[in-house]
Design an enzyme around this catalytic site. Structure first.
Site, PDB file in Angstrom:
ATOM      1  N   MET A 189      26.683 -85.603  33.386  1.00  0.00           N
ATOM      2  CA  MET A 189      25.334 -85.517  32.849  1.00  0.00           C
ATOM      3  C   MET A 189      24.703 -84.133  32.977  1.00  0.00           C
ATOM      4  SD  MET A 189      23.354 -85.283  35.822  1.00  0.00           S
ATOM      5  CE  MET A 189      21.729 -85.900  35.417  1.00  0.00           C
ATOM      6  N   TYR A 190      25.357 -83.204  33.663  1.00  0.00           N
ATOM      7  CA  TYR A 190      24.787 -81.863  33.798  1.00  0.00           C
ATOM      8  C   TYR A 190      24.774 -81.176  32.432  1.00  0.00           C
ATOM      9  CZ  TYR A 190      25.549 -82.297  38.897  1.00  0.00           C
ATOM     10  OH  TYR A 190      25.541 -82.701  40.208  1.00  0.00           O
ATOM     11  N   SER A 191      23.582 -80.807  31.983  1.00  0.00           N
ATOM     12  CA  SER A 191      23.428 -80.167  30.658  1.00  0.00           C
ATOM     13  C   SER A 191      24.102 -80.984  29.566  1.00  0.00           C
ATOM     14  CB  SER A 191      23.978 -78.733  30.666  1.00  0.00           C
ATOM     15  OG  SER A 191      23.141 -77.865  31.384  1.00  0.00           O
TER      16      SER A 191
END
Length: 323
Positions: A58-60
């Protein structure tokens, strides 16, 4: 660089892990660095001996995994030369099954992460949070299947209450499924509530811990101060409000660092590296100097008196809800 077994597993990691959340899409995370900005920092980490890299799907919105995969493929000659970790739980799409720890989402998420990372397997696949809507049996069996099919080598967990992690581990043990080897928890000089239950339990279970936010999103390095001044964009993104007593700890870290003639970050990381449950703090580096501070902290030996001076100012806080 030093290397250490991750808990009682056979997996060895560098004493410092590089958190890849710092690299991604600045349109989604204002403090994130683009790939061309991240490359010299990651290269410096590799040259310093860092072999453990941590990201999440889910990072960026997946951009962090894509950057991580491309950079590591160019900086290492062999996939076996580094340990790659990612996570699953948070939403990765608009649908009701694009989140959580259901079998459906885990099996879809691992394939998407493998594509973005450009690899055939994940060394350490971590559940990002505890899923209260899905049975632990469904979650752990799905993770066990990933290990048996070769897509994942080891499994870990992140940021949850001790009783929640105990449920996951007990489920794995009683069913003969693969056990969790790591816990990635928020742990630093101003956030120490896990010392009550979670960390002693991890030691007893042979689970290695991988603290994230080791500098309290920069507070312990001086990126924000008691007057409310912010010296970095990242320092403004803290999810846990700063307390006056946290700045008392910051003062103690700074004073001790001045006595050694070193940056405060080295002192805060050296304290963390001496904690018995800790294997490898996850460092979010946006400058090569951050890597230098982390590697220097490995060599810094604080005295028992210095450790006590850093610890005595801590005041208990309400436990995070791990949202």
């Amino acid at each position: 660089m030093e290397y250490i077994r991750l808990g009682s597993s056979g997996l060895e990691v560098s004493r410092i892990g590089l958190g890849m959340m710092s690299y991604g899409d600045p349109a989604l995370q204002p403090w994130a660095l683009r790939e061309e900005q991240a490359e010299p920092i990651v290269r410096h980490a590799v040259e310093a001996g860092v072999t453990f890299f941590d990201t999440a799907d889910m990072y960026s919105s997946g951009a962090s995994e894509e950057i991580t995969g491309r950079l590591l493929a160019t900086l290492f000659t062999s996939r076996d030369d580094y340990v790659l970790a990612t996570k699953v739980y948070y939403p990765t799409g608009p649908g009701p099954n694009d989140r959580g720890l259901s079998r459906k989402h885990i099996l879809s998420a691992i394939d998407a992460s493998l594509r973005r990372l450009g690899t055939d397997y994940i060394d350490l696949y971590q559940v990002h949070r505890f899923d209260t809507a899905t049975s632990v049996e469904e979650t752990v069996q799905a993770l066990d299947d990933l290990v048996r099919t070769g897509k994942v080598r080891y499994i870990g967990a992140s940021a949850m209450y001790a009783w929640q992690f105990a449920k996951l581990q007990h489920c794995a043990t009683t069913n003969g499924w693969v056990r969790f080897v790591s816990m990635q928890n928020r742990y630093n000089l101003v956030t120490r509530e896990d010392e009550r239950e979670l960390l002693p339990m991890c030691i007893d279970m042979g689970v290695g811990t991988l603290p994230y936010s080791p500098l309290a999103k920069g507070l312990l390095a001086g990126t924000r101060d008691r007057a409310g001044r912010l010296h970095t964009t990242r320092g403004a993104q803290t999810a846990i409000p700063d307390r006056p007593e946290d700045f008392d700890v910051q003062d103690a870290v700074r004073d001790l660092a001045q006595g050694h003639g070193i940056p405060p970050a080295q002192v805060a990381l050296a304290w963390l590296l001496r904690q018995p449950a800790v294997c490898a703090p996850i460092l979010g580096a946006t400058r090569t100097a951050h890597i230098q501070d982390a590697t220097a902290a490995i060599e810094l030996r604080l005295s028992d008196q210095e450790m006590a001076a850093l610890e005595r100012l801590y005041r208990p806080r309400l436990t995070s809800d791990y949202s």
